[in-house]
Design a protein around this motif. Structure first.
Motif, short mmCIF file in Angstrom:
data_model
loop_
_atom_site.label_atom_id
_atom_site.label_comp_id
_atom_site.label_asym_id
_atom_site.label_seq_id
_atom_site.Cartn_x
_atom_site.Cartn_y
_atom_site.Cartn_z
N GLN A 77 1.17 -10.88 9.26
CA GLN A 77 2.03 -10.72 8.09
C GLN A 77 1.16 -10.30 6.92
OE1 GLN A 77 5.19 -10.89 8.47
NE2 GLN A 77 5.71 -10.44 6.37
N MET A 78 1.29 -9.06 6.53
CA MET A 78 0.48 -8.53 5.43
C MET A 78 1.22 -8.75 4.12
SD MET A 78 -2.03 -7.46 7.05
CE MET A 78 -2.39 -7.11 8.74
N SER A 79 0.61 -9.49 3.23
CA SER A 79 1.19 -9.66 1.90
C SER A 79 0.06 -9.54 0.89
CB SER A 79 1.88 -11.01 1.76
OG SER A 79 0.97 -12.06 1.95
N GLY A 80 0.39 -8.99 -0.24
CA GLY A 80 -0.61 -8.76 -1.26
C GLY A 80 -0.63 -7.30 -1.66
N PRO A 81 -1.54 -6.95 -2.54
CA PRO A 81 -1.59 -5.57 -3.02
C PRO A 81 -2.01 -4.61 -1.90
CG PRO A 81 -3.45 -6.83 -3.87
CD PRO A 81 -2.56 -7.81 -3.16
N ALA A 82 -1.55 -3.38 -2.00
CA ALA A 82 -1.82 -2.37 -0.97
C ALA A 82 -3.31 -2.11 -0.81
CB ALA A 82 -1.10 -1.08 -1.29
N TRP A 83 -4.10 -2.23 -1.88
CA TRP A 83 -5.53 -1.98 -1.75
C TRP A 83 -6.20 -3.02 -0.86
CZ3 TRP A 83 -9.12 -5.58 -3.10
CH2 TRP A 83 -8.71 -6.59 -3.97
N LEU A 84 -5.60 -4.20 -0.77
CA LEU A 84 -6.16 -5.27 0.03
C LEU A 84 -5.61 -5.28 1.46
CD1 LEU A 84 -7.97 -7.79 0.07
CD2 LEU A 84 -6.01 -9.10 -0.76
N THR A 85 -4.34 -4.96 1.61
CA THR A 85 -3.69 -5.03 2.93
C THR A 85 -3.54 -3.67 3.61
OG1 THR A 85 -1.47 -4.73 2.02
CG2 THR A 85 -2.31 -7.00 2.15
N GLY A 86 -3.70 -2.59 2.86
CA GLY A 86 -3.47 -1.27 3.41
C GLY A 86 -2.03 -0.83 3.31
N GLY A 87 -1.16 -1.70 2.84
CA GLY A 87 0.25 -1.36 2.69
C GLY A 87 0.89 -1.00 4.02
N ALA A 92 -6.29 1.25 6.06
CA ALA A 92 -6.16 1.93 4.77
C ALA A 92 -6.53 1.02 3.61
CB ALA A 92 -4.74 2.44 4.59
N SER A 93 -7.07 -0.15 3.89
CA SER A 93 -7.41 -1.08 2.82
C SER A 93 -8.84 -0.82 2.32
CB SER A 93 -7.29 -2.52 3.31
OG SER A 93 -8.30 -2.81 4.27
N ILE A 94 -9.09 -1.23 1.11
CA ILE A 94 -10.42 -1.08 0.53
C ILE A 94 -11.45 -1.95 1.28
CG2 ILE A 94 -11.79 -1.43 -1.57
CD1 ILE A 94 -9.94 1.05 -1.59
N PRO A 95 -11.12 -3.20 1.69
CA PRO A 95 -12.09 -3.95 2.49
C PRO A 95 -12.45 -3.25 3.81
CG PRO A 95 -10.46 -5.45 1.60
CD PRO A 95 -9.98 -4.05 1.30
N ALA A 96 -11.48 -2.60 4.45
CA ALA A 96 -11.79 -1.86 5.68
C ALA A 96 -12.70 -0.69 5.37
CB ALA A 96 -10.51 -1.39 6.36
N PRO A 132 0.35 -2.51 11.87
CA PRO A 132 0.55 -1.06 12.02
C PRO A 132 -0.78 -0.32 12.12
CG PRO A 132 1.79 -1.91 10.15
CD PRO A 132 0.92 -3.02 10.63
N ILE A 133 -0.77 0.76 12.88
CA ILE A 133 -1.94 1.62 13.00
C ILE A 133 -1.55 2.96 12.38
CG2 ILE A 133 -3.52 2.77 14.59
CD1 ILE A 133 -2.75 0.57 16.63
N SER A 134 -2.21 3.31 11.29
CA SER A 134 -1.89 4.55 10.57
C SER A 134 -0.41 4.62 10.22
CB SER A 134 -2.30 5.78 11.38
OG SER A 134 -3.66 5.75 11.68
N GLY A 135 0.19 3.48 9.95
CA GLY A 135 1.59 3.44 9.58
C GLY A 135 2.54 3.45 10.76
N LEU A 136 2.01 3.49 11.96
CA LEU A 136 2.85 3.53 13.15
C LEU A 136 2.90 2.16 13.80
CD1 LEU A 136 1.40 6.80 14.70
CD2 LEU A 136 3.46 6.56 13.32
N GLY A 137 4.05 1.75 14.25
CA GLY A 137 4.20 0.48 14.95
C GLY A 137 4.62 0.74 16.38
N PHE A 138 3.77 1.41 17.16
CA PHE A 138 4.20 1.83 18.49
C PHE A 138 3.87 0.84 19.60
CE2 PHE A 138 0.12 3.87 17.62
CZ PHE A 138 -0.63 3.46 18.70
N ASP A 166 -5.10 4.88 -1.98
CA ASP A 166 -6.31 4.36 -1.36
C ASP A 166 -6.46 4.80 0.09
OD1 ASP A 166 -6.83 2.99 -3.71
OD2 ASP A 166 -5.77 1.20 -3.03
N ALA A 167 -5.35 5.12 0.74
CA ALA A 167 -5.40 5.45 2.16
C ALA A 167 -6.28 6.67 2.42
CB ALA A 167 -4.00 5.69 2.71
N LEU A 168 -6.25 7.64 1.54
CA LEU A 168 -7.08 8.84 1.74
C LEU A 168 -8.55 8.45 1.78
CD1 LEU A 168 -7.42 11.87 2.01
CD2 LEU A 168 -7.49 12.00 -0.48
#
Length: 121
Positions: free
Chosen positions: A83-93, A99-103, A68-74, A25-27
């Protein structure tokens, strides 16, 4: 589009990660975000406005939500973090909310509204 490709490479330097993200979904979410930033540029006529929109999206995720921003925690966190919990399509993983579908849906809606406002004058 180049920005979307560069965002894909940010997650992890390994090619396995790039392939995994490209198939997920991230793409779609990153491409929609790139279209949004392109729309900001077209509607306002300002590259600075598109850059500031990107900064605002990233600041909201990292500075406000400490996610995280684009997978980076800088960014250093002040002792709390979303705290992101749930499926990756909802939280962006691992990528975070962008990277989430709602975004992606929100980015698409804002893009539509930008072009609708441009047509009205």
């Amino acid at each position: 589009m180049l920005g979307s490709v560069l965002e894909l490479i940010d997650v992890d330097p390994g090619w396995e990660s790039v392939v995994e993200v490209a198939l997920g979904d991230a793409l779609a979410a990153v491409v929609v975000a790139g279209v949004l930033l392109g729309a900001v540029r077209l509607v306002t006529g300002s590259l600075a406005a598109a850059w500031l929109a990107h900064l605002a999206i990233n600041w909201t995720q990292g500075g406000l939500l400490h996610s995280p921003i684009s997978g980076l925690g800088f960014l250093p966190t002040p002792g709390y973090r979303a705290q992101m919990s749930g499926p990756a399509w909802l939280t962006g993983g691992a990528w975070g909310l962008e990277a989430s579908i709602p975004a992606a849906a929100a980015f698409a809606l804002v893009t539509f509204l930008l072009f609708a406002a441009r047509r009205e004058g």
